[in-house]
Design a protein around this motif. Structure first.
Motif, PDB file in Angstrom:
ATOM      1  N   GLY A  13       0.796  -1.226   0.000  1.00  0.00           N
ATOM      2  CA  GLY A  13       0.000   0.000   0.000  1.00  0.00           C
ATOM      3  C   GLY A  13       0.825   1.270   0.000  1.00  0.00           C
ATOM      4  N   PHE A  14       1.885   1.338   0.830  1.00  0.00           N
ATOM      5  CA  PHE A  14       2.706   2.549   0.889  1.00  0.00           C
ATOM      6  C   PHE A  14       3.341   2.868  -0.464  1.00  0.00           C
ATOM      7  CE2 PHE A  14       2.880   2.363   5.661  1.00  0.00           C
ATOM      8  CZ  PHE A  14       2.440   3.660   5.866  1.00  0.00           C
ATOM      9  N   PRO A  15       4.026   1.916  -1.097  1.00  0.00           N
ATOM     10  CA  PRO A  15       4.606   2.236  -2.408  1.00  0.00           C
ATOM     11  C   PRO A  15       3.567   2.633  -3.458  1.00  0.00           C
ATOM     12  CG  PRO A  15       5.599   0.242  -1.517  1.00  0.00           C
ATOM     13  CD  PRO A  15       4.430   0.569  -0.638  1.00  0.00           C
ATOM     14  N   LEU A  16       2.404   1.947  -3.451  1.00  0.00           N
ATOM     15  CA  LEU A  16       1.366   2.306  -4.409  1.00  0.00           C
ATOM     16  C   LEU A  16       0.810   3.697  -4.131  1.00  0.00           C
ATOM     17  CD1 LEU A  16      -0.689  -0.987  -4.947  1.00  0.00           C
ATOM     18  CD2 LEU A  16       0.834   0.155  -6.553  1.00  0.00           C
ATOM     19  N   ALA A  17       0.619   4.006  -2.842  1.00  0.00           N
ATOM     20  CA  ALA A  17       0.127   5.338  -2.482  1.00  0.00           C
ATOM     21  C   ALA A  17       1.128   6.415  -2.900  1.00  0.00           C
ATOM     22  CB  ALA A  17      -0.142   5.413  -0.976  1.00  0.00           C
ATOM     23  N   VAL A  18       2.422   6.140  -2.671  1.00  0.00           N
ATOM     24  CA  VAL A  18       3.459   7.085  -3.100  1.00  0.00           C
ATOM     25  C   VAL A  18       3.465   7.205  -4.617  1.00  0.00           C
ATOM     26  CG1 VAL A  18       5.948   7.510  -3.183  1.00  0.00           C
ATOM     27  CG2 VAL A  18       4.895   6.711  -1.065  1.00  0.00           C
ATOM     28  N   GLN A  19       3.336   6.058  -5.299  1.00  0.00           N
ATOM     29  CA  GLN A  19       3.318   6.074  -6.765  1.00  0.00           C
ATOM     30  C   GLN A  19       2.150   6.902  -7.285  1.00  0.00           C
ATOM     31  OE1 GLN A  19       2.372   2.326  -8.553  1.00  0.00           O
ATOM     32  NE2 GLN A  19       2.262   3.172 -10.609  1.00  0.00           N
ATOM     33  N   GLY A  73       0.272   8.991  -5.657  1.00  0.00           N
ATOM     34  CA  GLY A  73       0.372  10.366  -5.171  1.00  0.00           C
ATOM     35  C   GLY A  73       1.394  11.165  -5.951  1.00  0.00           C
ATOM     36  N   ALA A  74       2.528  10.536  -6.275  1.00  0.00           N
ATOM     37  CA  ALA A  74       3.578  11.239  -7.030  1.00  0.00           C
ATOM     38  C   ALA A  74       3.089  11.602  -8.425  1.00  0.00           C
ATOM     39  CB  ALA A  74       4.827  10.363  -7.116  1.00  0.00           C
ATOM     40  N   ILE A  75       2.373  10.673  -9.056  1.00  0.00           N
ATOM     41  CA  ILE A  75       1.837  10.958 -10.391  1.00  0.00           C
ATOM     42  C   ILE A  75       0.845  12.109 -10.322  1.00  0.00           C
ATOM     43  CG2 ILE A  75       0.405  10.042 -12.266  1.00  0.00           C
ATOM     44  CD1 ILE A  75       1.702   7.301 -11.729  1.00  0.00           C
ATOM     45  N   MET A  76      -0.056  12.068  -9.311  1.00  0.00           N
ATOM     46  CA  MET A  76      -1.049  13.135  -9.190  1.00  0.00           C
ATOM     47  C   MET A  76      -0.394  14.456  -8.805  1.00  0.00           C
ATOM     48  SD  MET A  76      -4.181  13.476  -9.804  1.00  0.00           S
ATOM     49  CE  MET A  76      -4.924  15.109  -9.916  1.00  0.00           C
ATOM     50  N   LEU A  77       0.632  14.405  -7.953  1.00  0.00           N
ATOM     51  CA  LEU A  77       1.349  15.628  -7.595  1.00  0.00           C
ATOM     52  C   LEU A  77       2.034  16.234  -8.813  1.00  0.00           C
ATOM     53  CD1 LEU A  77       2.997  14.879  -4.126  1.00  0.00           C
ATOM     54  CD2 LEU A  77       1.384  16.723  -4.654  1.00  0.00           C
ATOM     55  N   SER A  78       2.583  15.377  -9.655  1.00  0.00           N
ATOM     56  CA  SER A  78       3.223  15.896 -10.859  1.00  0.00           C
ATOM     57  C   SER A  78       2.197  16.551 -11.778  1.00  0.00           C
ATOM     58  CB  SER A  78       3.976  14.779 -11.596  1.00  0.00           C
ATOM     59  OG  SER A  78       3.084  13.841 -12.161  1.00  0.00           O
ATOM     60  N   VAL A  79       0.992  15.967 -11.840  1.00  0.00           N
ATOM     61  CA  VAL A  79      -0.081  16.559 -12.636  1.00  0.00           C
ATOM     62  C   VAL A  79      -0.459  17.921 -12.059  1.00  0.00           C
ATOM     63  CG1 VAL A  79      -2.510  16.336 -13.300  1.00  0.00           C
ATOM     64  CG2 VAL A  79      -0.989  14.350 -13.439  1.00  0.00           C
ATOM     65  N   LEU A 118       8.423  -2.200  -7.706  1.00  0.00           N
ATOM     66  CA  LEU A 118       8.562  -1.915  -9.132  1.00  0.00           C
ATOM     67  C   LEU A 118       7.532  -0.874  -9.564  1.00  0.00           C
ATOM     68  CD1 LEU A 118       9.824  -2.404 -11.879  1.00  0.00           C
ATOM     69  CD2 LEU A 118       8.290  -4.365 -12.181  1.00  0.00           C
ATOM     70  N   SER A 119       6.309  -1.000  -9.059  1.00  0.00           N
ATOM     71  CA  SER A 119       5.278  -0.001  -9.366  1.00  0.00           C
ATOM     72  C   SER A 119       5.722   1.380  -8.920  1.00  0.00           C
ATOM     73  CB  SER A 119       3.955  -0.368  -8.674  1.00  0.00           C
ATOM     74  OG  SER A 119       3.416  -1.553  -9.201  1.00  0.00           O
ATOM     75  N   LEU A 120       6.367   1.438  -7.755  1.00  0.00           N
ATOM     76  CA  LEU A 120       6.839   2.716  -7.227  1.00  0.00           C
ATOM     77  C   LEU A 120       7.904   3.317  -8.136  1.00  0.00           C
ATOM     78  CD1 LEU A 120       7.025   4.903  -5.071  1.00  0.00           C
ATOM     79  CD2 LEU A 120       8.582   3.406  -3.789  1.00  0.00           C
ATOM     80  N   VAL A 121       8.864   2.489  -8.567  1.00  0.00           N
ATOM     81  CA  VAL A 121       9.928   2.971  -9.452  1.00  0.00           C
ATOM     82  C   VAL A 121       9.328   3.507 -10.755  1.00  0.00           C
ATOM     83  CG1 VAL A 121      11.893   2.275 -10.872  1.00  0.00           C
ATOM     84  CG2 VAL A 121      11.727   1.501  -8.498  1.00  0.00           C
ATOM     85  N   ILE A 122       8.403   2.749 -11.326  1.00  0.00           N
ATOM     86  CA  ILE A 122       7.754   3.172 -12.569  1.00  0.00           C
ATOM     87  C   ILE A 122       7.001   4.477 -12.355  1.00  0.00           C
ATOM     88  CG2 ILE A 122       5.933   2.595 -14.219  1.00  0.00           C
ATOM     89  CD1 ILE A 122       6.775  -0.322 -13.970  1.00  0.00           C
ATOM     90  N   GLY A 123       6.271   4.566 -11.241  1.00  0.00           N
ATOM     91  CA  GLY A 123       5.496   5.765 -10.961  1.00  0.00           C
ATOM     92  C   GLY A 123       6.357   6.996 -10.777  1.00  0.00           C
ATOM     93  N   LEU A 124       7.481   6.843 -10.081  1.00  0.00           N
ATOM     94  CA  LEU A 124       8.373   7.987  -9.852  1.00  0.00           C
ATOM     95  C   LEU A 124       9.048   8.422 -11.157  1.00  0.00           C
ATOM     96  CD1 LEU A 124      10.025   7.032  -6.441  1.00  0.00           C
ATOM     97  CD2 LEU A 124       8.257   8.742  -6.870  1.00  0.00           C
TER      98      LEU A 124
END
Length: 447
Positions: free
Chosen positions: A242-248, A250-256, A386-392
């Motif tokens: 959950g934490f990595p997915l939330a960061v992923q 969240g990071a995508i939405m923050l970038s938007v 891996l999802s987190l790395v891709i998201g960042l």
């Protein structure tokens, strides 16, 4: 309440399982579009800008919740695959306790910091008051938004896509009625739209909770206080993914939001155009997201059952559906840009940007169409790192870098295209992992 997705035709299973998701996401999008349509028709471009800013902030909070909800959904699907019903019950209890606690904390923090947040995203001065009232109202109601997402994730993890459809249908009808009453009749502007949204979400959450309670024996969760106790093993699983997915997310939405802050600086008309465009892209992505959600759950169950050939067929089938859908929709959007924008507003300056915005939207959901089938395997595995790395990489390296580079050279169109092109970074990485075959030997979360 549990549906076995490890047997039968992959195509038939995928379509039948995804269909309620498509309807549910369609209703969810219409639910969100209603605010834009009603505000656009009865308040104007200033209201559209305010709702666009506030909706982005609410979406950011929802994405943080979605990280943990998606984690819970995948964990439950893997437990369904290997038949561990006791762990399903413990995961359900942990989801309620952890995610709802997070909703309360985020509500308090966001309400305290709402003005600095609005300044940070360059909220247009004309829309400031309405954007603030919309945002604060949504922040106060986060517990209902998070709660609905919890129940939907639980049911989908167990293979039930029909009940979440029913719950969002209830919310959509209530939201439409209250929007018209609060905005069109009582002229409550953006505050009325936010109040309608939160009240509708609250009703949907209560109804879904009652449904789960009445069927508590079907999955062994009795809703007694002791059932909400944190169990270390399941809590660690939920947090690990959950934490990595939330960061992923969240990071995508923050970038938007970061890119939108530059876009908002161009004024109310451009901000309103961007808001309408974002809603249209969300509408276009309905089928893509639905297929991806269904495929991730199917992959989770089949990975739990060690049916790797079936997982591969799920990916290829969902990819074929996505590509066909994207081709048809692209033609429609290119042929009728102004007519589609006119559903939201009659503002001449906003309508003048419609034809130039549509190719941007098409680039964006073309990337989504190619990425989501491969990402379903990553999510089905619970491979959160891996999802987190891709998201960042998507958000920080690609989205922000491309938007700033193209925006500095080409202006507003550069920011839009930079935002859209970033998704192809995710496509390349997700495809590379799938074709490497390493997902077949990776340990599952529940093992």
């Amino acid at each position: 309440m549990i549906r076995d997705l490890t047997q039968g035709s992959v195509t038939r299973r995928l379509i039948l399982f995804a269909f309620p998701f498509i309807l549910s996401n369609l209703l969810q999008t219409i639910y969100n579009l209603v605010d834009m349509v009603v505000i656009g028709q009865f308040v104007g471009a200033t209201g559209l800008s305010a709702v666009s800013v506030g909706a982005d902030l609410l979406q950011l909070m929802t994405m943080l919740c979605a990280g943990f909800a998606t984690a819970g959904q995948i964990i439950i699907s893997q437990y369904v695959g290997n038949g561990d019903r006791e762990s399903i019950s413990r995961t359900v209890g942990n989801m309620f306790t952890i995610i709802l606690s997070a909703a309360v904390v985020l509500s308090v923090i966001c309400c305290i910091l709402v003005e600095p947040i609005l300044r940070l995203v360059n909220t247009p001065a004309e829309a400031w008051s309405q954007a603030k009232s919309y945002s604060v109202t949504c922040f106060v109601g986060l517990i209902f938004v998070f709660g609905y997402n919890i129940v939907s994730a639980i049911l989908r993890g167990m293979g039930d896509g029909n009940r979440p459809l029913l719950f969002i249908a209830i919310a959509s009808v209530v939201n439409l009625i209250l929007d018209l009453v609060f905005v069109a009749v009582f002229r409550m502007e953006a505050f009325g739209a936010a109040l309608a949204t939160i009240m509708a979400q609250g009703i949907s959450f209560v109804v879904s909770l009652i449904y789960l309670y009445r069927r508590r024996d079907a999955f062994g969760f009795d809703f007694k206080p002791a059932s909400f106790k944190i169990h270390k093993a399941q809590a660690l699983q939920l947090c690990k993914m959950g934490f990595p997915l939330a960061v992923q997310y969240g990071a995508i939405m923050l970038s938007v939001i970061f890119v939108n802050a530059y876009i908002n600086a161009y004024g109310v008309a451009i901000s309103a155009t961007n808001g309408v465009g974002n809603k249209l892209r969300n509408l276009a992505n309905i089928v893509l997201m639905s297929i991806s959600t269904a495929a991730a759950t199917m992959c989770g169950q089949n990975l739990g059952a060690k049916k790797f050939d079936r997982v591969r067929r799920i990916v290829y089938t969902s990819l074929a559906i996505n590509v066909g859908y994207t081709a048809i929709l692209s033609v429609v959007l290119l042929l009728f840009p102004e007519q589609i924008f006119r559903l939201f507003t009659s503002d001449g300056e906003v309508l003048s940007w419609a034809a130039r915005y549509m190719p941007v939207a098409i680039v964006s959901f073309t990337a989504s169409a190619l990425m989501m089938p491969f990402n379903a395997v990553i999510n089905g595995l619970g491979y959160a790192s891996l999802s987190l790395v891709i998201g960042l990489l998507d958000s920080v390296v690609a989205r922000i870098a491309l938007s700033l580079a193209l925006g500095g050279r080409f202006g507003i169109l550069g920011y839009w295209y930079g935002n859209a092109l970033a998704g192809f970074v995710t496509v390349i990485l997700a495809m590379a992992y799938f074709f490497s075959g390493r997902w077949k030997t990776r340990k599952l979360l529940v093992e």
